[in-house]
Design a protein around this motif. Structure first.
Motif, PDB file in Angstrom:
ATOM      1  N   VAL A 411       0.930   5.138  -4.733  1.00 36.60           N
ATOM      2  CA  VAL A 411       0.954   6.597  -5.155  1.00 36.60           C
ATOM      3  C   VAL A 411       0.132   6.912  -5.755  1.00 36.60           C
ATOM      4  CG1 VAL A 411       2.808   8.108  -5.418  1.00 36.60           C
ATOM      5  CG2 VAL A 411       3.841   6.067  -4.792  1.00 36.60           C
ATOM      6  N   ASP A 412      -0.564   8.179  -4.889  1.00 32.09           N
ATOM      7  CA  ASP A 412      -1.858   9.105  -5.667  1.00 32.09           C
ATOM      8  C   ASP A 412      -1.066  10.360  -7.152  1.00 32.09           C
ATOM      9  OD1 ASP A 412      -1.209  11.416  -4.981  1.00 32.09           O
ATOM     10  OD2 ASP A 412      -2.893  11.523  -3.295  1.00 32.09           O
ATOM     11  N   ILE A 413      -2.357  10.661  -7.697  1.00 30.76           N
ATOM     12  CA  ILE A 413      -1.266  11.356  -9.041  1.00 30.76           C
ATOM     13  C   ILE A 413      -0.548  12.180  -8.576  1.00 30.76           C
ATOM     14  CG2 ILE A 413      -3.056  10.061 -10.823  1.00 30.76           C
ATOM     15  CD1 ILE A 413      -4.947  12.962 -10.675  1.00 30.76           C
ATOM     16  N   TYR A 414      -0.981  13.384  -7.584  1.00 33.49           N
ATOM     17  CA  TYR A 414      -0.302  14.258  -6.749  1.00 33.49           C
ATOM     18  C   TYR A 414       1.064  13.754  -6.414  1.00 33.49           C
ATOM     19  CZ  TYR A 414      -4.645  16.191  -7.587  1.00 33.49           C
ATOM     20  OH  TYR A 414      -6.265  16.026  -8.854  1.00 33.49           O
ATOM     21  N   GLY A 415       1.404  12.682  -6.373  1.00 30.95           N
ATOM     22  CA  GLY A 415       2.845  11.908  -5.135  1.00 30.95           C
ATOM     23  C   GLY A 415       2.586  11.755  -4.390  1.00 30.95           C
ATOM     24  N   LYS A 416       1.613  12.146  -3.326  1.00 27.71           N
ATOM     25  CA  LYS A 416       1.562  11.278  -2.301  1.00 27.71           C
ATOM     26  C   LYS A 416       1.164   9.690  -1.667  1.00 27.71           C
ATOM     27  CE  LYS A 416      -1.391  11.508   1.870  1.00 27.71           C
ATOM     28  NZ  LYS A 416      -2.597  12.085   2.846  1.00 27.71           N
ATOM     29  N   ILE A 417       2.013   9.769  -0.686  1.00 27.58           N
ATOM     30  CA  ILE A 417       2.147   7.964  -0.622  1.00 27.58           C
ATOM     31  C   ILE A 417       1.554   7.671   0.341  1.00 27.58           C
ATOM     32  CG2 ILE A 417       3.706   6.516   0.263  1.00 27.58           C
ATOM     33  CD1 ILE A 417       6.599   7.733  -0.696  1.00 27.58           C
ATOM     34  N   TRP A 418       0.407   6.436  -0.156  1.00 21.51           N
ATOM     35  CA  TRP A 418      -0.563   5.837   0.751  1.00 21.51           C
ATOM     36  C   TRP A 418      -0.216   4.415   1.345  1.00 21.51           C
ATOM     37  CZ3 TRP A 418      -4.845   9.044   2.296  1.00 21.51           C
ATOM     38  CH2 TRP A 418      -4.790   9.814   1.170  1.00 21.51           C
ATOM     39  N   ILE A 419      -0.119   4.093   2.399  1.00 23.86           N
ATOM     40  CA  ILE A 419      -0.136   3.035   2.985  1.00 23.86           C
ATOM     41  C   ILE A 419      -1.651   2.654   3.188  1.00 23.86           C
ATOM     42  CG2 ILE A 419      -0.201   1.738   5.197  1.00 23.86           C
ATOM     43  CD1 ILE A 419       0.993   3.897   5.962  1.00 23.86           C
ATOM     44  N   LEU A 420      -1.711   0.923   1.798  1.00 24.86           N
ATOM     45  CA  LEU A 420      -2.808   0.231   1.499  1.00 24.86           C
ATOM     46  C   LEU A 420      -2.787  -1.244   2.363  1.00 24.86           C
ATOM     47  CD1 LEU A 420      -2.200   0.085  -1.702  1.00 24.86           C
ATOM     48  CD2 LEU A 420      -3.692   1.577  -0.992  1.00 24.86           C
ATOM     49  N   GLU A 421      -1.793  -1.712   2.847  1.00 21.48           N
ATOM     50  CA  GLU A 421      -1.892  -3.122   3.047  1.00 21.48           C
ATOM     51  C   GLU A 421      -0.535  -3.405   4.129  1.00 21.48           C
ATOM     52  OE1 GLU A 421      -3.332  -7.388   2.535  1.00 21.48           O
ATOM     53  OE2 GLU A 421      -4.243  -5.849   0.964  1.00 21.48           O
ATOM     54  N   VAL A 422      -0.661  -4.418   5.034  1.00 23.25           N
ATOM     55  CA  VAL A 422       0.631  -5.133   5.272  1.00 23.25           C
ATOM     56  C   VAL A 422       0.208  -6.238   5.617  1.00 23.25           C
ATOM     57  CG1 VAL A 422       1.912  -5.630   7.384  1.00 23.25           C
ATOM     58  CG2 VAL A 422       1.006  -2.994   7.322  1.00 23.25           C
ATOM     59  N   ASN A 423       1.036  -7.333   4.899  1.00 25.97           N
ATOM     60  CA  ASN A 423       1.741  -8.644   4.989  1.00 25.97           C
ATOM     61  C   ASN A 423       1.937  -9.189   6.093  1.00 25.97           C
ATOM     62  OD1 ASN A 423       1.264 -11.611   3.746  1.00 25.97           O
ATOM     63  ND2 ASN A 423      -0.069 -10.855   1.931  1.00 25.97           N
ATOM     64  N   SER A 424       1.779 -10.201   7.143  1.00 26.61           N
ATOM     65  CA  SER A 424       2.470 -11.485   7.639  1.00 26.61           C
ATOM     66  C   SER A 424       3.340 -12.571   6.602  1.00 26.61           C
ATOM     67  CB  SER A 424       2.222 -11.882   8.433  1.00 26.61           C
ATOM     68  OG  SER A 424       0.982 -12.326   8.457  1.00 26.61           O
ATOM     69  N   LYS A 425       2.212 -12.683   5.392  1.00 22.01           N
ATOM     70  CA  LYS A 425       2.683 -14.147   4.571  1.00 22.01           C
ATOM     71  C   LYS A 425       3.043 -13.874   3.654  1.00 22.01           C
ATOM     72  CE  LYS A 425       1.828 -16.932   7.753  1.00 22.01           C
ATOM     73  NZ  LYS A 425       0.630 -17.698   8.103  1.00 22.01           N
ATOM     74  N   PRO A 426       4.329 -12.795   3.015  1.00 19.92           N
ATOM     75  CA  PRO A 426       4.384 -12.705   1.580  1.00 19.92           C
ATOM     76  C   PRO A 426       4.725 -13.473   0.252  1.00 19.92           C
ATOM     77  CG  PRO A 426       6.250 -11.638   2.981  1.00 19.92           C
ATOM     78  CD  PRO A 426       5.199 -12.387   4.280  1.00 19.92           C
ATOM     79  N   SER A 427       4.281 -13.015  -0.265  1.00 20.70           N
ATOM     80  CA  SER A 427       4.567 -14.161  -1.284  1.00 20.70           C
ATOM     81  C   SER A 427       6.149 -15.318  -1.615  1.00 20.70           C
ATOM     82  CB  SER A 427       3.666 -14.004  -2.959  1.00 20.70           C
ATOM     83  OG  SER A 427       4.005 -14.912  -4.243  1.00 20.70           O
TER      84      SER A 427
END
Length: 480
Positions: A411-427
Protein backbone atom coordinates in the motif's frame (compact mmCIF):
# COMPACT_ATOMS: atom_id res chain seq x y z
CA UNK A 1 -19.14 -41.07 7.39
CA UNK A 2 -16.80 -41.51 10.40
CA UNK A 3 -16.04 -44.98 11.67
CA UNK A 4 -13.58 -46.67 14.01
CA UNK A 5 -11.73 -49.82 12.98
CA UNK A 6 -11.42 -52.75 15.38
CA UNK A 7 -9.07 -55.56 14.37
CA UNK A 8 -10.15 -58.98 15.70
CA UNK A 9 -8.95 -62.55 15.25
CA UNK A 10 -10.98 -64.84 12.99
CA UNK A 11 -12.59 -66.76 15.83
CA UNK A 12 -14.25 -63.67 17.18
CA UNK A 13 -15.91 -63.02 13.83
CA UNK A 14 -17.04 -66.51 12.97
CA UNK A 15 -20.69 -67.42 13.29
CA UNK A 16 -20.80 -70.66 11.36
CA UNK A 17 -19.04 -69.06 8.40
CA UNK A 18 -16.10 -66.82 7.85
CA UNK A 19 -17.01 -63.15 8.26
CA UNK A 20 -14.33 -60.66 7.27
CA UNK A 21 -16.22 -57.51 8.25
CA UNK A 22 -18.82 -56.87 10.90
CA UNK A 23 -20.42 -53.48 10.40
CA UNK A 24 -22.59 -51.66 12.93
CA UNK A 25 -26.28 -51.73 12.06
CA UNK A 26 -26.50 -47.92 12.05
CA UNK A 27 -24.69 -47.96 8.71
CA UNK A 28 -27.27 -50.21 7.07
CA UNK A 29 -29.83 -47.44 6.56
CA UNK A 30 -27.33 -44.62 6.19
CA UNK A 31 -25.51 -46.37 3.37
CA UNK A 32 -28.43 -48.43 2.07
CA UNK A 33 -26.78 -51.78 2.72
CA UNK A 34 -28.23 -55.30 2.82
CA UNK A 35 -27.88 -57.39 5.99
CA UNK A 36 -24.98 -59.38 4.53
CA UNK A 37 -23.07 -59.16 1.29
CA UNK A 38 -19.76 -59.61 -0.45
CA UNK A 39 -17.85 -56.45 -1.26
CA UNK A 40 -14.47 -55.05 -2.12
CA UNK A 41 -13.05 -53.12 0.81
CA UNK A 42 -10.50 -50.55 -0.29
CA UNK A 43 -8.00 -48.49 1.71
CA UNK A 44 -5.82 -46.13 -0.32
CA UNK A 45 -5.74 -48.36 -3.39
CA UNK A 46 -5.21 -51.60 -1.46
CA UNK A 47 -8.16 -53.97 -1.89
CA UNK A 48 -9.60 -57.11 -0.34
CA UNK A 49 -12.70 -59.09 -1.24
CA UNK A 50 -14.65 -59.52 1.99
CA UNK A 51 -17.85 -61.03 3.29
CA UNK A 52 -19.60 -58.37 5.36
CA UNK A 53 -22.42 -58.75 7.84
CA UNK A 54 -24.46 -56.07 9.57
CA UNK A 55 -24.81 -56.64 13.28
CA UNK A 56 -25.01 -55.12 16.72
CA UNK A 57 -21.36 -54.50 17.53
CA UNK A 58 -21.81 -51.97 20.30
CA UNK A 59 -20.70 -48.48 19.39
CA UNK A 60 -20.59 -47.64 15.65
CA UNK A 61 -17.51 -49.34 14.28
CA UNK A 62 -16.15 -51.70 11.66
CA UNK A 63 -14.80 -54.96 13.01
CA UNK A 64 -12.19 -56.36 10.65
CA UNK A 65 -10.66 -59.79 10.42
CA UNK A 66 -6.96 -59.72 11.33
CA UNK A 67 -5.88 -61.14 7.99
CA UNK A 68 -7.93 -58.55 6.11
CA UNK A 69 -6.55 -55.77 8.30
CA UNK A 70 -3.00 -56.78 7.47
CA UNK A 71 -3.81 -56.98 3.79
CA UNK A 72 -5.22 -53.42 3.86
CA UNK A 73 -2.69 -51.89 6.31
CA UNK A 74 -5.38 -51.17 8.90
CA UNK A 75 -4.65 -51.04 12.61
CA UNK A 76 -6.80 -51.40 15.71
CA UNK A 77 -8.40 -48.15 16.82
CA UNK A 78 -7.86 -46.41 13.50
CA UNK A 79 -10.45 -43.74 12.76
CA UNK A 80 -11.41 -43.09 9.15
CA UNK A 81 -14.36 -42.21 6.97
CA UNK A 82 -16.42 -44.89 5.24
CA UNK A 83 -18.26 -44.43 1.97
CA UNK A 84 -19.51 -46.44 -0.97
CA UNK A 85 -18.16 -45.80 -4.43
CA UNK A 86 -20.28 -45.67 -7.56
CA UNK A 87 -19.05 -49.21 -8.29
CA UNK A 88 -20.34 -50.54 -4.98
CA UNK A 89 -17.01 -50.69 -3.16
CA UNK A 90 -16.61 -49.82 0.50
CA UNK A 91 -13.91 -47.17 0.73
CA UNK A 92 -11.93 -46.19 3.82
CA UNK A 93 -10.08 -42.88 3.97
CA UNK A 94 -9.05 -40.29 3.20
CA UNK A 95 -5.29 -40.53 3.33
CA UNK A 96 -3.49 -37.19 3.03
CA UNK A 97 0.13 -37.36 1.95
CA UNK A 98 2.51 -34.50 2.68
CA UNK A 99 5.51 -34.54 0.35
CA UNK A 100 8.66 -33.15 1.98
CA UNK A 101 12.19 -32.82 0.63
CA UNK A 102 13.94 -34.95 3.21
CA UNK A 103 13.89 -36.34 6.72
CA UNK A 104 16.60 -36.06 9.39
CA UNK A 105 16.75 -39.40 11.19
CA UNK A 106 19.61 -38.21 13.42
CA UNK A 107 17.41 -35.42 14.88
CA UNK A 108 14.01 -37.04 15.62
CA UNK A 109 12.80 -33.91 17.41
CA UNK A 110 13.19 -32.08 14.09
CA UNK A 111 12.50 -35.01 11.78
CA UNK A 112 11.35 -32.81 8.90
CA UNK A 113 13.39 -29.71 9.67
CA UNK A 114 11.37 -26.50 10.00
CA UNK A 115 8.27 -28.36 8.77
CA UNK A 116 8.24 -30.70 11.77
CA UNK A 117 5.86 -28.61 13.88
CA UNK A 118 3.53 -28.16 10.93
CA UNK A 119 3.50 -31.89 10.13
CA UNK A 120 2.78 -32.71 13.77
CA UNK A 121 -0.05 -30.18 13.87
CA UNK A 122 -1.63 -31.49 10.66
CA UNK A 123 -1.34 -35.12 11.78
CA UNK A 124 -2.92 -34.42 15.19
CA UNK A 125 -5.73 -32.28 13.79
CA UNK A 126 -6.38 -34.80 11.00
CA UNK A 127 -6.78 -37.69 13.46
CA UNK A 128 -9.54 -35.75 15.22
CA UNK A 129 -11.29 -35.43 11.83
CA UNK A 130 -10.91 -39.11 10.88
CA UNK A 131 -8.24 -38.31 8.28
CA UNK A 132 -5.06 -40.36 7.98
CA UNK A 133 -1.86 -38.36 7.38
CA UNK A 134 1.40 -39.74 6.05
CA UNK A 135 4.65 -37.81 5.52
CA UNK A 136 7.04 -39.00 2.84
CA UNK A 137 9.98 -37.99 0.68
CA UNK A 138 10.29 -38.34 -3.12
CA UNK A 139 12.57 -41.34 -2.69
CA UNK A 140 9.98 -43.17 -0.60
CA UNK A 141 7.25 -42.62 -3.17
CA UNK A 142 9.46 -43.71 -6.06
CA UNK A 143 10.09 -47.01 -4.25
CA UNK A 144 6.36 -47.73 -3.83
CA UNK A 145 5.11 -51.13 -5.00
CA UNK A 146 1.66 -52.75 -5.09
CA UNK A 147 -0.08 -49.57 -3.88
CA UNK A 148 2.14 -49.59 -0.76
CA UNK A 149 4.98 -47.39 0.37
CA UNK A 150 7.05 -46.53 3.41
CA UNK A 151 6.08 -43.26 5.08
CA UNK A 152 6.13 -41.53 8.45
CA UNK A 153 3.06 -41.41 10.67
CA UNK A 154 2.47 -39.80 14.06
CA UNK A 155 0.95 -42.35 16.44
CA UNK A 156 0.98 -42.67 20.21
CA UNK A 157 3.06 -39.52 20.59
CA UNK A 158 5.96 -40.53 18.34
CA UNK A 159 6.93 -40.53 14.67
CA UNK A 160 7.26 -43.99 13.16
CA UNK A 161 8.10 -45.22 9.67
CA UNK A 162 5.54 -47.79 8.54
CA UNK A 163 4.28 -49.53 5.43
CA UNK A 164 1.04 -47.89 4.39
CA UNK A 165 -1.23 -47.46 1.36
CA UNK A 166 -0.65 -44.74 -1.20
CA UNK A 167 -2.45 -41.49 -0.35
CA UNK A 168 -5.67 -40.23 -1.91
CA UNK A 169 -4.30 -36.69 -2.17
CA UNK A 170 -0.81 -35.16 -1.93
CA UNK A 171 0.18 -31.75 -0.60
CA UNK A 172 3.51 -30.66 -2.11
CA UNK A 173 5.83 -29.05 0.46
CA UNK A 174 9.09 -29.65 -1.41
CA UNK A 175 11.50 -26.83 -0.63
CA UNK A 176 13.78 -27.14 -3.66
CA UNK A 177 13.03 -25.37 -6.93
CA UNK A 178 15.95 -27.22 -8.49
CA UNK A 179 14.38 -30.60 -7.67
CA UNK A 180 11.09 -29.55 -9.27
CA UNK A 181 12.96 -29.16 -12.56
CA UNK A 182 14.68 -32.55 -12.29
CA UNK A 183 13.99 -35.81 -14.08
CA UNK A 184 13.30 -37.45 -10.72
CA UNK A 185 10.42 -35.06 -10.10
CA UNK A 186 8.92 -35.89 -13.47
CA UNK A 187 9.11 -39.57 -12.52
CA UNK A 188 7.41 -38.78 -9.21
CA UNK A 189 4.55 -37.01 -10.96
CA UNK A 190 4.25 -39.92 -13.37
CA UNK A 191 3.82 -42.32 -10.42
CA UNK A 192 1.04 -40.15 -9.00
CA UNK A 193 -0.64 -39.87 -12.38
CA UNK A 194 -0.48 -43.62 -12.91
CA UNK A 195 -2.29 -44.18 -9.61
CA UNK A 196 -4.73 -41.29 -10.24
CA UNK A 197 -3.49 -39.40 -7.17
CA UNK A 198 -3.88 -35.62 -7.46
CA UNK A 199 -1.25 -33.29 -5.99
CA UNK A 200 -2.01 -29.70 -5.05
CA UNK A 201 0.44 -26.79 -4.98
CA UNK A 202 2.44 -28.88 -7.37
CA UNK A 203 5.19 -26.36 -8.14
CA UNK A 204 6.86 -23.07 -7.31
CA UNK A 205 5.89 -20.04 -9.37
CA UNK A 206 7.79 -18.00 -11.92
CA UNK A 207 7.48 -14.29 -11.04
CA UNK A 208 7.78 -13.21 -14.65
CA UNK A 209 5.13 -15.63 -15.83
CA UNK A 210 2.77 -14.43 -13.09
CA UNK A 211 3.35 -10.78 -13.99
CA UNK A 212 2.76 -11.40 -17.70
CA UNK A 213 -0.44 -13.28 -16.93
CA UNK A 214 -1.79 -10.61 -14.59
CA UNK A 215 -0.80 -7.83 -17.00
CA UNK A 216 -3.34 -9.24 -19.46
CA UNK A 217 -6.13 -8.81 -16.92
CA UNK A 218 -7.76 -5.38 -17.19
CA UNK A 219 -8.93 -5.60 -13.59
CA UNK A 220 -5.40 -6.13 -12.23
CA UNK A 221 -3.32 -3.96 -14.58
CA UNK A 222 -3.59 -0.72 -12.52
CA UNK A 223 -2.31 -2.55 -9.43
CA UNK A 224 0.88 -3.98 -10.98
CA UNK A 225 4.22 -2.19 -10.58
CA UNK A 226 5.97 -1.61 -13.91
CA UNK A 227 8.03 -4.75 -14.44
CA UNK A 228 10.38 -6.03 -17.12
CA UNK A 229 13.04 -8.70 -17.49
CA UNK A 230 16.66 -7.81 -16.84
CA UNK A 231 18.19 -8.60 -20.22
CA UNK A 232 21.16 -6.27 -20.45
CA UNK A 233 22.40 -2.97 -19.13
CA UNK A 234 20.15 -1.09 -21.57
CA UNK A 235 17.02 -2.56 -19.95
CA UNK A 236 18.20 -1.43 -16.51
CA UNK A 237 19.27 2.01 -17.73
CA UNK A 238 15.87 2.57 -19.33
CA UNK A 239 14.04 1.69 -16.11
CA UNK A 240 16.36 3.91 -14.04
CA UNK A 241 15.47 6.85 -16.26
CA UNK A 242 11.80 6.34 -15.36
CA UNK A 243 12.10 5.47 -11.68
CA UNK A 244 14.55 6.64 -9.05
CA UNK A 245 14.15 3.38 -7.12
CA UNK A 246 14.12 -0.12 -8.58
CA UNK A 247 14.01 -3.65 -7.22
CA UNK A 248 15.79 -6.56 -8.88
CA UNK A 249 14.14 -9.88 -8.03
CA UNK A 250 15.11 -13.43 -9.08
CA UNK A 251 12.18 -14.88 -10.99
CA UNK A 252 12.57 -18.16 -9.07
CA UNK A 253 13.34 -16.60 -5.69
CA UNK A 254 11.45 -16.85 -2.40
CA UNK A 255 11.61 -15.66 1.21
CA UNK A 256 13.22 -12.37 0.18
CA UNK A 257 16.46 -14.00 -0.94
CA UNK A 258 18.55 -12.46 -3.70
CA UNK A 259 16.66 -9.16 -3.90
CA UNK A 260 18.57 -5.97 -4.76
CA UNK A 261 17.40 -2.39 -4.32
CA UNK A 262 18.87 0.27 -6.59
CA UNK A 263 18.47 3.95 -5.92
CA UNK A 264 19.50 6.75 -8.29
CA UNK A 265 20.64 9.73 -6.22
CA UNK A 266 21.29 13.30 -7.27
CA UNK A 267 24.03 15.77 -6.38
CA UNK A 268 26.30 13.15 -4.84
CA UNK A 269 29.70 11.81 -5.84
CA UNK A 270 28.47 8.21 -6.15
CA UNK A 271 24.90 8.48 -7.49
CA UNK A 272 24.11 4.75 -7.77
CA UNK A 273 23.26 3.08 -4.46
CA UNK A 274 22.93 -0.72 -4.30
CA UNK A 275 21.35 -2.35 -1.22
CA UNK A 276 20.81 -6.02 -0.38
CA UNK A 277 20.37 -8.27 2.63
CA UNK A 278 22.79 -10.86 4.02
CA UNK A 279 22.95 -12.86 7.22
CA UNK A 280 24.79 -9.87 8.68
CA UNK A 281 22.00 -7.43 7.84
CA UNK A 282 21.72 -4.65 5.29
CA UNK A 283 24.68 -4.18 2.96
CA UNK A 284 25.21 -1.02 0.89
CA UNK A 285 27.49 -0.23 -2.02
CA UNK A 286 27.64 3.01 -3.96
CA UNK A 287 29.10 3.51 -7.44
CA UNK A 288 30.26 6.60 -9.33
CA UNK A 289 29.09 5.34 -12.74
CA UNK A 290 26.33 3.22 -14.17
CA UNK A 291 28.91 0.86 -15.70
CA UNK A 292 30.46 0.17 -12.30
CA UNK A 293 27.00 -0.69 -10.99
CA UNK A 294 26.39 -3.08 -13.87
CA UNK A 295 29.77 -4.75 -13.39
CA UNK A 296 28.94 -5.37 -9.74
CA UNK A 297 25.49 -6.79 -10.50
CA UNK A 298 26.77 -9.17 -13.17
CA UNK A 299 29.03 -10.82 -10.61
CA UNK A 300 26.14 -11.26 -8.16
CA UNK A 301 23.21 -12.22 -10.39
CA UNK A 302 23.57 -15.87 -11.40
CA UNK A 303 19.97 -16.50 -12.52
CA UNK A 304 17.23 -14.68 -14.45
CA UNK A 305 16.06 -11.49 -12.78
CA UNK A 306 13.23 -9.07 -13.31
CA UNK A 307 13.33 -5.31 -12.77
CA UNK A 308 10.45 -3.81 -10.84
CA UNK A 309 9.41 -0.26 -10.20
CA UNK A 310 10.11 0.94 -6.66
CA UNK A 311 6.96 2.11 -4.87
CA UNK A 312 6.42 4.73 -2.18
CA UNK A 313 5.00 2.16 0.21
CA UNK A 314 3.84 3.19 3.64
CA UNK A 315 6.52 2.71 6.30
CA UNK A 316 6.78 2.64 10.05
CA UNK A 317 9.89 4.16 11.62
CA UNK A 318 11.69 3.64 8.32
CA UNK A 319 10.77 -0.06 8.09
CA UNK A 320 9.17 -1.51 4.97
CA UNK A 321 5.56 -2.63 5.45
CA UNK A 322 3.47 -4.93 3.28
CA UNK A 323 0.50 -7.24 3.77
CA UNK A 324 0.46 -11.03 3.43
CA UNK A 325 -2.89 -12.69 2.74
CA UNK A 326 -3.12 -16.44 3.09
CA UNK A 327 -5.82 -17.50 0.64
CA UNK A 328 -7.06 -21.09 0.62
CA UNK A 329 -9.70 -23.22 -0.99
CA UNK A 330 -12.26 -24.18 1.61
CA UNK A 331 -14.60 -27.13 2.07
CA UNK A 332 -16.51 -26.04 -1.04
CA UNK A 333 -13.29 -25.71 -3.07
CA UNK A 334 -13.87 -21.94 -3.26
CA UNK A 335 -11.14 -19.39 -2.48
CA UNK A 336 -11.40 -17.66 0.90
CA UNK A 337 -9.17 -15.50 3.08
CA UNK A 338 -7.72 -17.40 6.03
CA UNK A 339 -5.48 -14.70 7.48
CA UNK A 340 -4.27 -11.20 6.69
CA UNK A 341 -1.25 -9.80 8.49
CA UNK A 342 0.98 -6.77 8.09
CA UNK A 343 4.68 -7.55 7.88
CA UNK A 344 7.25 -5.03 9.11
CA UNK A 345 10.80 -5.32 7.88
CA UNK A 346 13.64 -5.27 10.35
CA UNK A 347 15.51 -2.02 10.90
CA UNK A 348 17.00 -0.73 7.62
CA UNK A 349 15.77 -3.81 5.76
CA UNK A 350 14.74 -3.61 2.11
CA UNK A 351 12.26 -6.52 2.52
CA UNK A 352 9.55 -7.26 5.06
CA UNK A 353 9.72 -11.08 5.11
CA UNK A 354 9.49 -12.56 8.60
CA UNK A 355 12.09 -15.10 7.51
CA UNK A 356 14.50 -12.19 6.93
CA UNK A 357 14.13 -10.72 10.41
CA UNK A 358 10.80 -8.91 10.12
CA UNK A 359 7.77 -9.23 12.37
CA UNK A 360 4.03 -9.56 11.82
CA UNK A 361 1.03 -7.75 13.24
CA UNK A 362 -2.70 -8.08 12.81
CA UNK A 363 -3.57 -6.10 9.66
CA UNK A 364 -6.35 -4.11 11.32
CA UNK A 365 -4.06 -3.06 14.16
CA UNK A 366 -1.33 -2.17 11.69
CA UNK A 367 -3.57 0.14 9.66
CA UNK A 368 -4.56 1.93 12.87
CA UNK A 369 -0.93 2.52 13.88
CA UNK A 370 0.53 3.47 10.48
CA UNK A 371 1.03 7.20 9.86
CA UNK A 372 2.27 9.37 7.03
CA UNK A 373 -0.64 8.89 4.65
CA UNK A 374 -1.04 11.49 1.91
CA UNK A 375 -4.33 9.95 0.91
CA UNK A 376 -6.99 7.75 2.46
CA UNK A 377 -5.75 4.47 3.94
CA UNK A 378 -7.36 1.33 2.46
CA UNK A 379 -9.79 -0.67 4.52
CA UNK A 380 -9.32 -4.28 5.57
CA UNK A 381 -12.20 -5.18 3.30
CA UNK A 382 -10.46 -3.63 0.29
CA UNK A 383 -7.28 -5.58 1.02
CA UNK A 384 -9.24 -8.80 1.42
CA UNK A 385 -11.18 -8.23 -1.80
CA UNK A 386 -7.99 -7.59 -3.74
CA UNK A 387 -6.31 -10.75 -2.42
CA UNK A 388 -9.39 -12.81 -3.20
CA UNK A 389 -9.62 -11.53 -6.77
CA UNK A 390 -5.92 -12.20 -7.32
CA UNK A 391 -6.44 -15.82 -6.19
CA UNK A 392 -9.51 -16.28 -8.37
CA UNK A 393 -7.88 -14.83 -11.47
CA UNK A 394 -4.73 -16.85 -10.75
CA UNK A 395 -6.79 -20.03 -10.61
CA UNK A 396 -8.46 -19.25 -13.92
CA UNK A 397 -5.26 -18.26 -15.72
CA UNK A 398 -2.37 -20.39 -14.40
CA UNK A 399 -1.97 -24.07 -15.24
CA UNK A 400 -1.65 -26.40 -12.29
CA UNK A 401 -3.44 -27.58 -9.19
CA UNK A 402 -3.31 -25.10 -6.28
CA UNK A 403 -5.29 -24.92 -3.05
CA UNK A 404 -3.44 -22.21 -1.12
CA UNK A 405 -1.53 -19.07 -2.01
CA UNK A 406 0.43 -16.46 -0.11
CA UNK A 407 -0.43 -13.13 -1.73
CA UNK A 408 1.71 -10.08 -0.92
CA UNK A 409 0.10 -6.66 -1.25
CA UNK A 410 1.73 -3.27 -0.84
CA UNK A 411 0.00 0.00 0.00
CA UNK A 412 1.59 3.30 -1.03
CA UNK A 413 1.35 6.54 0.91
CA UNK A 414 -1.63 7.57 -1.23
CA UNK A 415 -3.61 4.50 -0.18
CA UNK A 416 -3.32 2.61 -3.46
CA UNK A 417 -3.06 -1.17 -3.26
CA UNK A 418 -0.31 -2.87 -5.27
CA UNK A 419 0.14 -6.56 -6.11
CA UNK A 420 3.71 -7.44 -5.15
CA UNK A 421 3.96 -11.22 -5.36
CA UNK A 422 2.11 -14.55 -5.33
CA UNK A 423 3.70 -17.48 -3.48
CA UNK A 424 2.63 -21.11 -3.94
CA UNK A 425 4.60 -22.36 -0.92
CA UNK A 426 3.59 -19.91 1.83
CA UNK A 427 5.63 -20.24 4.99
CA UNK A 428 4.28 -22.50 7.69
CA UNK A 429 5.71 -20.24 10.38
CA UNK A 430 4.56 -16.76 9.30
CA UNK A 431 0.86 -17.37 9.87
CA UNK A 432 1.46 -18.90 13.31
CA UNK A 433 2.88 -15.74 14.80
CA UNK A 434 -0.55 -14.38 15.65
CA UNK A 435 -1.96 -17.70 16.80
CA UNK A 436 -1.82 -19.42 20.17
CA UNK A 437 0.27 -22.56 19.83
CA UNK A 438 -2.20 -24.54 21.97
CA UNK A 439 -4.81 -24.55 19.21
CA UNK A 440 -4.91 -25.74 15.64
CA UNK A 441 -4.30 -22.78 13.38
CA UNK A 442 -7.12 -21.82 10.99
CA UNK A 443 -5.02 -22.60 7.91
CA UNK A 444 -4.68 -26.24 8.98
CA UNK A 445 -8.39 -26.57 9.74
CA UNK A 446 -9.31 -25.14 6.36
CA UNK A 447 -6.86 -27.39 4.53
CA UNK A 448 -8.39 -30.46 6.17
CA UNK A 449 -11.87 -29.31 5.15
CA UNK A 450 -10.55 -29.05 1.62
CA UNK A 451 -9.06 -32.56 1.82
CA UNK A 452 -12.39 -34.06 2.90
CA UNK A 453 -14.23 -32.29 0.11
CA UNK A 454 -11.62 -32.95 -2.58
CA UNK A 455 -11.52 -36.68 -1.80
CA UNK A 456 -15.34 -36.73 -1.45
CA UNK A 457 -15.25 -38.50 1.90
CA UNK A 458 -17.72 -35.98 3.27
CA UNK A 459 -20.38 -37.35 0.99
CA UNK A 460 -22.26 -40.62 1.23
CA UNK A 461 -22.82 -42.30 -2.11
CA UNK A 462 -26.04 -44.35 -1.88
CA UNK A 463 -25.42 -47.98 -2.63
CA UNK A 464 -27.23 -49.32 -5.64
CA UNK A 465 -29.25 -52.49 -5.56
CA UNK A 466 -26.35 -54.20 -7.27
CA UNK A 467 -24.28 -54.22 -4.08
CA UNK A 468 -25.83 -57.56 -3.21
CA UNK A 469 -26.47 -58.73 -6.78
CA UNK A 470 -23.09 -58.55 -8.48
CA UNK A 471 -21.23 -59.28 -5.26
CA UNK A 472 -23.22 -62.41 -4.55
CA UNK A 473 -22.15 -63.63 -7.98
CA UNK A 474 -18.57 -63.30 -6.79
CA UNK A 475 -19.48 -65.32 -3.72
CA UNK A 476 -20.71 -68.20 -5.89
CA UNK A 477 -17.56 -68.13 -8.01
CA UNK A 478 -15.37 -68.20 -4.90
CA UNK A 479 -17.44 -70.82 -3.15
CA UNK A 480 -17.72 -68.77 -0.01
Amino acid sequence: MPIQVRVLVNAELQEGRRIDLLLHQDYRNKLNLPSHFYCTLEHGGQQALCFCQIGNVGTPMLKVDQQTAQQLSLYDGQQLHLKISSRGRLLLGPILGILVSRHYSNTPEQLFGNLTTFCHEVSTAAQARYIETIIFTPEQLLKATDHRMEAFVYRHGIWSMVHCPLPHLVYNRLSSRIYEHSEAYQQLKAVLKRHHIPMFNENFLDKWQIHQTFAQQTELQPHLPTTTMFQNKASLRQMLKKYAILYLKPIHGSMGRGIYRIQRLTQVKNPYLLQYMTLHGLQQRSYPTFQRLIDSLRVRMKQPYLIQQGLLLIKQHGSTVDFRALVQKNGNESWSITSLVARFGSSNSIVSNVARGGHALNAQQALQTLHGWKGRAPTIQQLRQMALRVAEIFDQSIDGDFAELGIDLGVDIYGKIWILEVNSKPSKTDDTLLQERTITRPSVRKMLQYVLHRTQFLYETPASNSISGSLLQRRKRLGR
